[in-house]
Design an enzyme around this catalytic site. Structure first.
Site, PDB file in Angstrom:
ATOM      1  N   TYR A  92     -89.977  54.791 -60.604  1.00 18.46           N
ATOM      2  CA  TYR A  92     -89.227  56.031 -60.702  1.00 18.46           C
ATOM      3  C   TYR A  92     -89.948  57.212 -61.344  1.00 18.46           C
ATOM      4  O   TYR A  92     -91.206  56.974 -62.042  1.00 18.46           O
ATOM      5  CB  TYR A  92     -87.964  55.940 -61.103  1.00 18.46           C
ATOM      6  CG  TYR A  92     -87.784  55.521 -62.387  1.00 18.46           C
ATOM      7  CD1 TYR A  92     -87.964  54.241 -62.966  1.00 18.46           C
ATOM      8  CD2 TYR A  92     -86.826  56.518 -63.363  1.00 18.46           C
ATOM      9  CE1 TYR A  92     -87.642  53.881 -64.138  1.00 18.46           C
ATOM     10  CE2 TYR A  92     -86.836  55.856 -64.771  1.00 18.46           C
ATOM     11  CZ  TYR A  92     -87.352  54.738 -65.173  1.00 18.46           C
ATOM     12  OH  TYR A  92     -87.062  54.071 -66.458  1.00 18.46           O
ATOM     13  N   ASP A 115     -89.747  59.808 -63.989  1.00 21.20           N
ATOM     14  CA  ASP A 115     -89.028  60.124 -65.203  1.00 21.20           C
ATOM     15  C   ASP A 115     -89.763  61.307 -65.909  1.00 21.20           C
ATOM     16  O   ASP A 115     -90.669  61.421 -66.475  1.00 21.20           O
ATOM     17  CB  ASP A 115     -88.876  59.075 -66.263  1.00 21.20           C
ATOM     18  CG  ASP A 115     -87.865  59.236 -67.293  1.00 21.20           C
ATOM     19  OD1 ASP A 115     -86.667  59.922 -67.008  1.00 21.20           O
ATOM     20  OD2 ASP A 115     -87.901  58.777 -68.564  1.00 21.20           O
ATOM     21  N   GLU A 126     -92.645  56.120 -64.219  1.00 17.72           N
ATOM     22  CA  GLU A 126     -92.479  55.211 -64.915  1.00 17.72           C
ATOM     23  C   GLU A 126     -92.144  53.787 -64.300  1.00 17.72           C
ATOM     24  O   GLU A 126     -91.430  53.957 -63.082  1.00 17.72           O
ATOM     25  CB  GLU A 126     -91.145  55.817 -65.655  1.00 17.72           C
ATOM     26  CG  GLU A 126     -90.359  54.556 -66.581  1.00 17.72           C
ATOM     27  CD  GLU A 126     -89.458  55.378 -67.693  1.00 17.72           C
ATOM     28  OE1 GLU A 126     -89.667  56.386 -67.945  1.00 17.72           O
ATOM     29  OE2 GLU A 126     -88.977  54.577 -68.382  1.00 17.72           O
ATOM     30  N   HIS A 146     -91.091  51.717 -73.945  1.00 14.44           N
ATOM     31  CA  HIS A 146     -89.690  51.339 -74.707  1.00 14.44           C
ATOM     32  C   HIS A 146     -89.442  50.084 -74.180  1.00 14.44           C
ATOM     33  O   HIS A 146     -89.799  49.432 -73.178  1.00 14.44           O
ATOM     34  CB  HIS A 146     -88.590  52.152 -74.209  1.00 14.44           C
ATOM     35  CG  HIS A 146     -88.757  53.814 -74.451  1.00 14.44           C
ATOM     36  ND1 HIS A 146     -87.893  54.493 -74.050  1.00 14.44           N
ATOM     37  CD2 HIS A 146     -89.523  54.404 -75.102  1.00 14.44           C
ATOM     38  CE1 HIS A 146     -88.048  55.886 -74.301  1.00 14.44           C
ATOM     39  NE2 HIS A 146     -88.948  55.645 -75.109  1.00 14.44           N
ATOM     40  N   ARG A 197     -77.606  46.410 -75.789  1.00 12.44           N
ATOM     41  CA  ARG A 197     -79.099  46.315 -75.561  1.00 12.44           C
ATOM     42  C   ARG A 197     -79.706  47.229 -76.582  1.00 12.44           C
ATOM     43  O   ARG A 197     -79.259  48.431 -76.882  1.00 12.44           O
ATOM     44  CB  ARG A 197     -79.053  46.964 -74.293  1.00 12.44           C
ATOM     45  CG  ARG A 197     -80.575  47.230 -73.750  1.00 12.44           C
ATOM     46  CD  ARG A 197     -80.873  47.815 -72.590  1.00 12.44           C
ATOM     47  NE  ARG A 197     -80.366  49.229 -72.389  1.00 12.44           N
ATOM     48  CZ  ARG A 197     -80.919  50.460 -71.974  1.00 12.44           C
ATOM     49  NH1 ARG A 197     -82.217  50.331 -71.822  1.00 12.44           N
ATOM     50  NH2 ARG A 197     -80.306  51.389 -71.942  1.00 12.44           N
ATOM     51  N   HIS A 227     -82.151  49.548 -77.665  1.00 10.10           N
ATOM     52  CA  HIS A 227     -83.397  50.162 -76.829  1.00 10.10           C
ATOM     53  C   HIS A 227     -84.278  50.649 -78.018  1.00 10.10           C
ATOM     54  O   HIS A 227     -84.232  51.303 -78.881  1.00 10.10           O
ATOM     55  CB  HIS A 227     -82.780  51.569 -76.267  1.00 10.10           C
ATOM     56  CG  HIS A 227     -83.617  52.422 -75.410  1.00 10.10           C
ATOM     57  ND1 HIS A 227     -84.140  51.771 -74.284  1.00 10.10           N
ATOM     58  CD2 HIS A 227     -83.867  53.475 -75.620  1.00 10.10           C
ATOM     59  CE1 HIS A 227     -85.093  52.864 -73.814  1.00 10.10           C
ATOM     60  NE2 HIS A 227     -84.735  54.081 -74.479  1.00 10.10           N
TER      61      HIS A 227
END
Lengths: 64, 506
Positions: free
Chosen positions: B94, B96, B101, B158, B245, B247
């Site tokens: 996509y 971003d 990304e 990330h 999660r 990140h």
């Protein structure tokens, strides 16, 4: 490497590994150097022709 | 018990349009991704758009510490109008902000992360080739896998780790911070100079990471300004009662596969140890943000870092300590939580790398990014007698990350590969088999025309009759080949699949 003494040695296996690998260091270092010399010639051919312009024009917006 | 570490990496790539006077990075990113979709997927029967991302459950503003609005943090925006698609390998591709990304599918171990990260590079490379035909003559879109433009603008790579929701977040912060501050000695991608105002090349000619310059806080929600070492985004993309999660925004995008392997592998083990309360000693830096930068600036890896208790440590000492704890943890509990065999490899390679870093970081010029880049630049400098502020060195730095096969300096250096090209090429289309990405990817391969939208934790099917059917996937460790492989083979149509799932326990 004079600071070596200050580093704690938590694992005995590391000392052995360091001793064993010490002679290999310069050898692999020389090999890497020789390879890099060949590579530099090759890189000259693919390097962006106008480095200054290339670096200056590489502008990105922040992301994430 | 520690939660099985299901992991993914999301990488924002730098993008330029060569040969264009003026280009819009958002348009360029869209062109790039649309060209890939057009080249790889036939038009869908009865639909004009590719399989879209389903934004229903996106909430990146949730904060692991509680109410985000009261903390004065800026929630990231969710951009729903830009190209955003799901691939048959389970990945998300996509636009971003102003970058292309790619988020890898959920992977079951660090080696699979390397494989899907490499597949992502190949996808970007194919995208560049596909886009070139849709541009005017003389123009070319070029993508860079780095994290900074050298002028103060940064974009991220990330990592995401599945964790047990019940572990107090404060404990996570306490014990993961020393790892994040010091793991850069093997995970750094290297950078010429510093982008902190006032720091010149005389002070920092070269540093270990692309990213340390951009971190200003210890803990926080933001990702685009005042970046924190520990990010608190609380958006599990899974059962929020059971999972969080983590990140992670404090890493570099790596060209060296061993760097990715160790970055993800060591972090997975450290997080498992935190969950199992295995790390007793608290290593509290007096100033973590400063320590992060000082580690990055210290190419000799000997700089003492002040601790809150008045003593000092070094990055190598912290890493040796964590490795020692990890060994004891593995002996006592096993490493099934990170994949037993891969976990053992992580321990072996972790020790090897720390040993070499301690002896001479340049020994790692054939395996890790920052020593590889630094050796190259040093040899170049020596040969041509260049000062550190010569633009050719900054150009070498950028071109190290060029993803075009003929221009990429990282590829030319012949760094060690952990996954072969055939395996990475297969991963362009095939999902991992041991996470829910298997279900997502396989459904997309078989019934793309009936998938209306997908995201991490659900898929929406159009089975020919109203309403659309949404299949929740709240368990990242289910939907594996072992779990649903036979079901998927048995079903001829998506309608059958939806019916079967509706009447069975997923």
């Amino acid at each position: 490497m004079a600071e070596r003494e200050q580093i704690k040695k938590p694992a005995p296996s590391r000392d052995e590994a360091e001793v064993a690998e010490a002679p290999a260091k310069s050898e692999s270092g020389e090999k890497i150097k020789a390879e890099l010399d060949d590579l530099l010639d090759e890189i000259d051919e693919v390097l962006e022709t106008n480095a200054e312009e290339f670096v200056k024009s590489y502008i990105q917006k922040g992301g994430e | 018990m520690a939660t099985r570490k299901i992991v993914g990496i999301e990488t924002e790539y730098g993008i330029v349009v060569r040969g264009a006077d003026d280009s819009n990075p958002i348009a360029a990113s869209s062109t790039l991704i649309n060209a890939y979709i057009a080249a790889t997927t036939p038009p869908r029967a009865g639909r004009t758009a590719p399989v879209g991302w389903d934004f229903e459950d996106e909430s990146p503003g949730n904060d692991a510490r509680g109410d985000a609005s009261s903390l004065g943090s800026l929630a990231p925006e969710v951009e729903t109008h830009l190209v955003n698609t799901v691939l048959t390998n389970g990945a998300r591709y996509y636009v971003d902000h102003a970058h292309p990304e790619l988020s890898t599918p959920e992977c079951g171990d660090a080696l699979d992360v390397v494989r899907y990260d490499r597949a992502a590079e190949l996808i970007l490379r194919r995208s560049m080739a596909a886009a070139s035909s849709s541009l005017p003559p003389g123009q070319e879109i070029v993508v860079y896998k780095n994290n900074s433009d050298g002028k103060g603008n940064s974009y991220g790579c990330h990592e995401n780790y599945l964790m047990d929701r019940l572990v107090p977040f404060g404990r996570v912060v306490t014990h993961i911070t020393p790892h994040f501050v010091t793991r850069q000695i093997f995970g750094g991608a290297g950078k010429v100079g510093s982008e902190v105002p006032g720091i010149g090349r005389d002070e920092v000619p070269f540093q270990i990471t692309q990213r340390a310059d951009f971190f200003e806080e210890e803990v926080g929600l933001e990702t685009t300004l005042k970046r924190p070492i520990v990010n608190t985004r609380d958006e599990p993309h899974a059962d929020a009662q059971k999972y969080r999660r983590l990140h992670v925004i404090v890493g570099d995008a790596n060209m060296a596969q061993l760097a990715t392997f160790l970055k993800v592998g060591t972090t997975s083990i450290v997080l498992a140890m935190i969950e199992d309360d295995w790390l007793e000693r608290e290593i509290r830096f007096a100033a973590p943000v400063q320590a992060l930068r000082h580690v990055s600036y210290d190419l000799g890896l000997r700089r003492p870092l002040p601790l809150a208790d008045g003593t000092t440590t070094t990055a190598l000492e912290v890493q040796w300590h964590l490795l020692e704890r990890a060994r004891a943890y593995a002996a006592a509990r096993g490493l099934d939580v990170v994949g037993e065999e891969v976990g053992k490899q992580v321990l072996v390679r972790w020790e090897e790398v720390l040993t070499d870093l301690e002896a001479d970081p340049m020994r790692l010029a054939d395996r890790l990014d920052w020593p590889a880049k630094l050796s190259l630049i040093e040899r170049y400098r020596e040969r041509d007698g260049l000062d550190w502020d010569h633009p050719r060195l900054a150009a070498l730095d950028l071109q190290y990350h060029d993803l075009r096969v003929e221009r990429s300096l990282a590829s030319r250096l012949g760094l060690e590969q952990l996954v072969d090209d055939a395996s990475a090429t297969a991963a362009i289309e095939e999902p991992p088999e041991d996470t829910r990405a298997y279900f997502r990817g396989t459904c997309l391969r078989r019934w793309r025309d009936s998938v209306v939208a997908a995201n991490w934790d659900s898929m929406v099917f159009d089975v020919g009759q109203d309403p659309l059917r949404r299949i929740p996937m709240m368990e990242p460790s289910r939907g594996t080949r072992a779990h649903v492989g036979r079901l998927l083979e048995r079903c001829e149509t998506p309608a059958e699949l939806v019916e079967q799932l509706g009447s069975s326990d997923r």
